[in-house]
Design a protein around this motif. Structure first.
Motif, PDB file in Angstrom:
ATOM      1  N   ARG A  10      72.064 -75.326  -1.466  1.00  0.00           N
ATOM      2  CA  ARG A  10      72.785 -74.130  -1.321  1.00  0.00           C
ATOM      3  C   ARG A  10      72.123 -73.382  -0.322  1.00  0.00           C
ATOM      4  NH1 ARG A  10      76.667 -72.562  -3.991  1.00  0.00           N
ATOM      5  NH2 ARG A  10      77.194 -73.785  -6.216  1.00  0.00           N
ATOM      6  N   ARG A  11      72.873 -72.743   0.631  1.00  0.00           N
ATOM      7  CA  ARG A  11      72.107 -71.636   1.509  1.00  0.00           C
ATOM      8  C   ARG A  11      72.564 -70.174   1.191  1.00  0.00           C
ATOM      9  NH1 ARG A  11      69.083 -72.511   4.058  1.00  0.00           N
ATOM     10  NH2 ARG A  11      69.711 -71.373   5.832  1.00  0.00           N
ATOM     11  N   SER A  12      73.390 -70.319   0.209  1.00  0.00           N
ATOM     12  CA  SER A  12      73.691 -68.829  -0.318  1.00  0.00           C
ATOM     13  C   SER A  12      74.176 -69.062  -1.670  1.00  0.00           C
ATOM     14  CB  SER A  12      74.408 -67.903   0.351  1.00  0.00           C
ATOM     15  OG  SER A  12      75.553 -68.413   0.509  1.00  0.00           O
ATOM     16  N   GLU A  13      74.535 -67.900  -2.514  1.00  0.00           N
ATOM     17  CA  GLU A  13      75.283 -67.943  -3.752  1.00  0.00           C
ATOM     18  C   GLU A  13      76.635 -68.695  -3.764  1.00  0.00           C
ATOM     19  OE1 GLU A  13      76.395 -64.912  -7.267  1.00  0.00           O
ATOM     20  OE2 GLU A  13      74.104 -64.965  -6.412  1.00  0.00           O
ATOM     21  N   ASP A  14      77.173 -68.504  -2.473  1.00  0.00           N
ATOM     22  CA  ASP A  14      78.494 -69.026  -2.383  1.00  0.00           C
ATOM     23  C   ASP A  14      78.804 -70.226  -1.404  1.00  0.00           C
ATOM     24  OD1 ASP A  14      78.124 -67.285  -0.695  1.00  0.00           O
ATOM     25  OD2 ASP A  14      80.229 -66.015  -0.906  1.00  0.00           O
ATOM     26  N   GLU A  16      77.402 -73.961  -0.216  1.00  0.00           N
ATOM     27  CA  GLU A  16      76.636 -75.220  -0.368  1.00  0.00           C
ATOM     28  C   GLU A  16      76.891 -76.208   0.907  1.00  0.00           C
ATOM     29  OE1 GLU A  16      76.112 -77.486  -4.366  1.00  0.00           O
ATOM     30  OE2 GLU A  16      78.008 -78.221  -3.312  1.00  0.00           O
ATOM     31  N   SER A  41      72.204 -75.525   9.606  1.00  0.00           N
ATOM     32  CA  SER A  41      71.529 -75.948   8.268  1.00  0.00           C
ATOM     33  C   SER A  41      70.879 -77.266   8.295  1.00  0.00           C
ATOM     34  CB  SER A  41      72.190 -75.404   7.152  1.00  0.00           C
ATOM     35  OG  SER A  41      72.155 -74.107   7.176  1.00  0.00           O
TER      36      SER A  41
END
Length: 354
Positions: A10-14, A16, A41
């Motif tokens: 995951r790069r953030s909560e929402d 991937e 990424s």
């Protein structure tokens, strides 16, 4: 050399990253997509700048990361050219280049003087990064990465700071480095022109996921409408000779000749040219005198006739390569064109992909 990547993190909560890639050996692969699609990424994961447990990376059979192992970035022998400028600010351009040489674990196969000449940075060597423009800093960063003799070169939007002319000269140089030294390159870019110019294979990223591996031809056809053409094809030609008297370069295209106006192609070069459907007309008369130089026989592979509107699209095959022609539907009927028919393609303009 094969590069195996299996990553999900995951790069953030929402958002991937979820990719499973097996990149071909010693070729140039592009990761293409919009900003925020996950391209950079993936490069950072490959370089070891981000550690994500339970993910997998191997280069030529050597595992650099899995559930139990993690090779430090400085031990991976990977050259990385960042999108953001990242020269060491406290040392000169020359000292930045020498840092790349010092990192090399084997004798450098590219000479320092060659790098300086190709990148046109001789007059920058004594300057500090703060005295250089963005494009100048990026050229030094590219040189530093190449001088480290990497076994893999990562390029993260490396040409965004450069003018068009230098950009395409560097693309040619990257291709030369890849072919002559067999250094695989992974290029991250959102530029259609860059990826079809340099790449052997292209993956398109959307929302952290990679699509199927595509050839340059497959990719260019799939994106032709977004590039402002009805159909665009990329074909491969070989240098024949330079026609100095007429300022033309003669290229072999599947046994026939294509003439272009680029003067700086070298002997034995294999190059790509872009042909837009709107620049290709069709004739059945081989004796017609015309100002169009690029004329050769092709086979009509398929016809897209929408049944209404002014235009139709023909897919034309030339041995193992193909391109398109956009003609009026009236011409389609008046010439009684059919699939499988051999006709004369007249290419009014062919754009060189440097």
């Amino acid at each position: 050399m094969a590069i195996r990547i299996k990553a999900r993190f995951r790069r953030s909560e929402d958002f991937e990253i979820d990719v499973n890639l097996n990149l071909p050996a010693s070729q140039i692969v592009a990761l293409f997509g919009k900003s925020g699609s996950g391209k950079s990424s993936i490069l950072r994961f490959i370089a070891g700048l981000e550690r994500h447990p339970e993910n997998f990376l191997s280069i030529n059979g050597q595992i650099l990361q899995d559930g139990t192992r993690f090779v430090k970035p400085e031990e991976r022998e990977i050259g990385y050219v960042f999108q953001n400028l990242n020269l060491f600010p406290h040392i000169s351009a020359m000292e930045n280049l020498k840092f790349g040489l010092a990192r090399s674990k084997s004798p450098s196969e590219v000479e320092l003087d060659e790098i300086i000449d190709i990148l046109e940075i001789k007059n920058l060597l004594g300057k500090f990064p703060s005295e250089l423009s963005g494009g100048e800093q990026q050229r030094v960063a590219i040189g530093r990465a190449l001088l480290s003799t990497p076994r893999l070169l990562l390029l993260d939007e490396p040409l965004s700071w450069l003018d068009q002319d230098l950009k395409f000269r560097l693309l040619n140089y990257f291709k030369h480095i890849n072919r002559s030294l067999q250094i695989p390159i992974i290029l991250v870019s959102h530029s259609f022109e860059e990826v079809i110019n340099i790449s052997d294979w292209i993956y398109e990223l959307k929302d952290g996921k990679a699509g199927d591996k595509k050839s340059v031809r497959e990719f260019s056809l799939g994106h032709s409408e977004t590039q402002g053409a009805d159909q665009t094809a990329v074909v491969t030609c070989k240098f024949i000779e330079t026609d100095i008297a007429h300022s033309l370069t003669n290229l072999d295209f599947e046994g026939d000749t294509i003439y272009i106006t680029s003067p700086d192609i070298k002997a034995h070069d294999t190059i790509r040219i872009r042909i837009d459907a709107k620049d290709v007309s069709i004739s059945k008369n081989w004796e017609t005198e015309t100002s169009i130089l690029n004329r050769f026989p092709v086979t009509i592979e398929s016809i897209i006739d929408p049944g209404s509107g002014p235009s139709a699209i023909l897919q034309l095959n030339k041995n193992k390569q193909f391109f398109f022609s956009k003609i009026t539907r009236k011409s389609l009927y008046d010439l009684s064109l059919t699939e499988g028919q051999v006709v004369l393609a007249q290419v009014k303009s062919a754009a060189l992909l440097h």
